[in-house]
Design a protein around this motif. Structure first.
Motif, short mmCIF file in Angstrom:
data_model
loop_
_atom_site.label_atom_id
_atom_site.label_comp_id
_atom_site.label_asym_id
_atom_site.label_seq_id
_atom_site.Cartn_x
_atom_site.Cartn_y
_atom_site.Cartn_z
N THR A 94 0.82 -1.20 0.00
CA THR A 94 0.00 0.00 0.00
C THR A 94 0.86 1.25 0.00
O THR A 94 0.47 2.29 -0.53
CB THR A 94 -0.91 0.02 1.24
OG1 THR A 94 -1.54 -1.26 1.37
CG2 THR A 94 -1.99 1.07 1.12
N GLY A 95 2.05 1.16 0.60
CA GLY A 95 2.93 2.32 0.66
C GLY A 95 4.38 1.90 0.82
O GLY A 95 4.69 0.72 1.05
N TYR A 96 5.29 2.88 0.71
CA TYR A 96 6.71 2.59 0.76
C TYR A 96 7.42 3.79 1.40
O TYR A 96 7.35 4.90 0.89
CB TYR A 96 7.23 2.36 -0.66
CG TYR A 96 8.60 1.71 -0.74
CD1 TYR A 96 8.72 0.38 -1.14
CD2 TYR A 96 9.76 2.42 -0.45
CE1 TYR A 96 9.98 -0.22 -1.24
CE2 TYR A 96 11.01 1.83 -0.54
CZ TYR A 96 11.11 0.52 -0.94
OH TYR A 96 12.34 -0.09 -1.05
N LEU A 97 8.09 3.53 2.52
CA LEU A 97 8.77 4.58 3.26
C LEU A 97 10.21 4.14 3.50
O LEU A 97 10.46 3.00 3.88
CB LEU A 97 8.06 4.80 4.61
CG LEU A 97 8.28 6.12 5.35
CD1 LEU A 97 7.70 7.28 4.56
CD2 LEU A 97 7.64 6.06 6.74
N THR A 113 -1.88 4.75 6.01
CA THR A 113 -1.98 3.40 5.43
C THR A 113 -3.21 2.70 5.98
O THR A 113 -3.97 2.07 5.24
CB THR A 113 -0.71 2.58 5.73
OG1 THR A 113 0.42 3.22 5.14
CG2 THR A 113 -0.83 1.17 5.16
N ALA A 114 -3.41 2.81 7.29
CA ALA A 114 -4.58 2.18 7.93
C ALA A 114 -5.88 2.75 7.37
O ALA A 114 -6.89 2.04 7.27
CB ALA A 114 -4.52 2.39 9.44
N ALA A 115 -5.85 4.04 6.96
CA ALA A 115 -7.05 4.69 6.42
C ALA A 115 -7.26 4.37 4.95
O ALA A 115 -8.28 4.75 4.37
CB ALA A 115 -6.94 6.20 6.61
N GLY A 116 -6.27 3.68 4.34
CA GLY A 116 -6.44 3.29 2.94
C GLY A 116 -5.71 4.17 1.95
O GLY A 116 -5.83 3.99 0.74
N ASP A 117 -4.94 5.16 2.44
CA ASP A 117 -4.19 6.02 1.53
C ASP A 117 -2.96 5.30 0.99
O ASP A 117 -2.37 4.45 1.66
CB ASP A 117 -3.72 7.29 2.26
CG ASP A 117 -4.82 8.31 2.41
OD1 ASP A 117 -5.91 8.11 1.82
OD2 ASP A 117 -4.62 9.32 3.12
N ALA A 118 -2.58 5.67 -0.23
CA ALA A 118 -1.31 5.19 -0.79
C ALA A 118 -0.23 6.15 -0.31
O ALA A 118 -0.27 7.34 -0.62
CB ALA A 118 -1.38 5.17 -2.31
N VAL A 119 0.73 5.66 0.47
CA VAL A 119 1.72 6.52 1.12
C VAL A 119 3.11 6.20 0.59
O VAL A 119 3.54 5.04 0.62
CB VAL A 119 1.70 6.30 2.65
CG1 VAL A 119 2.69 7.24 3.32
CG2 VAL A 119 0.30 6.51 3.21
N PHE A 120 3.81 7.24 0.13
CA PHE A 120 5.15 7.02 -0.39
C PHE A 120 6.10 8.10 0.10
O PHE A 120 5.70 9.25 0.28
CB PHE A 120 5.15 7.01 -1.93
CG PHE A 120 4.36 5.87 -2.51
CD1 PHE A 120 4.92 4.61 -2.62
CD2 PHE A 120 3.05 6.06 -2.90
CE1 PHE A 120 4.18 3.55 -3.13
CE2 PHE A 120 2.31 5.00 -3.41
CZ PHE A 120 2.88 3.75 -3.53
N THR A 121 7.36 7.72 0.31
CA THR A 121 8.40 8.69 0.62
C THR A 121 8.41 9.75 -0.48
O THR A 121 8.26 9.41 -1.66
CB THR A 121 9.78 7.98 0.67
OG1 THR A 121 9.81 7.12 1.82
CG2 THR A 121 10.92 8.98 0.76
N PRO A 122 8.54 11.04 -0.12
CA PRO A 122 8.54 12.10 -1.13
C PRO A 122 9.49 11.76 -2.29
O PRO A 122 10.62 11.35 -2.10
CB PRO A 122 9.04 13.32 -0.35
CG PRO A 122 8.57 13.07 1.04
CD PRO A 122 8.68 11.59 1.25
#
Length: 211
Positions: A94-97, A113-122
């Motif tokens: 879902t994301g990558y940090l 991430t828990a809320a469903g957003d796609a999260v990525f390092t800037p």
């Protein structure tokens, strides 16, 4: 659930999560063990290292998604290499940090991430969207273009998801509550037989909804 082969790092992440009010249901230092215990632990979010001693983080993602299709995986890796990021996302992350992120950034990424957003390092979000656009121009198999019946509002929300907007931003744009936006996204995921926002973003871009 926290999966990392470095004990001090694993314990530190678990402690930070617990202090922030999260329930850490399990920790593991090996990929196969993580896949094995996940069905009993039933985590909502897995914080996963890319490089593990037995199998790769990408293989762990595939195993987790097989056992728990709705699980959300946040990769936390020392590597910011493009191919590593793309491999993880294609497998279902879902994301990558990157691990150089600060504690506040990490906890915000877990919350999103828990809320469903796609999260990525800037800097990585653009890379992922660029890859989705490239894939969208590859030939589709017969019938792939057949659109399920989405409501006008669901299509509107999907279009804004494709533009990379968060649920909060979409809610403000459309004059809806955060919960209503989440419900529209969940309904759309069900209709399209997709599992998370990353897959939904790719689908939207394939359909040209990000224009």
């Amino acid at each position: 659930m926290v999966v990392d082969d470095h004990p001090m790092w694993r314990e530190g992440v678990a402690r930070d999560l617990a202090e922030a009010g999260y329930l850490v249901v399990a920790t593991s230092g090996e990929g196969r063990q993580a896949v094995r215990i996940a069905p009993a632990a039933r985590p909502d979010v897995v914080v996963l290292d890319l490089r593990l001693p037995d199998i790769s983080g990408v293989e762990v993602i595939r195993g987790l998604r097989t056992e728990l299709p709705q699980v959300r995986v946040l990769m936390l890796s020392a590597s910011g290499e493009q191919q590593s990021v793309l491999d993880a996302v294609k497998a279902g992350a879902t994301g990558y940090l990157v691990k150089s992120a600060g504690p506040a950034e990490f906890l915000d990424a877990v919350r999103r991430t828990a809320a469903g957003d796609a999260v990525f390092t800037p800097g990585l979000a653009g890379l992922v969207l660029g890859e989705y656009r490239r894939l969208a121009h590859e030939p589709e198999p017969p019938g792939a273009g057949d659109l399920p019946r989405l409501t006008e509002r669901e299509t509107e929300v999907l279009r804004l998801v494709a533009k990379g907007m968060s649920y909060k931003q979409i809610a403000a744009r459309l004059g809806l509550s955060h919960r209503t936006v989440q419900n529209h996204v969940q309904n759309t995921l069900g209709k399209l037989h997709l599992h998370n926002r990353v897959e939904l973003t790719r689908y939207a871009i394939e359909q040209g909804l990000d224009d």
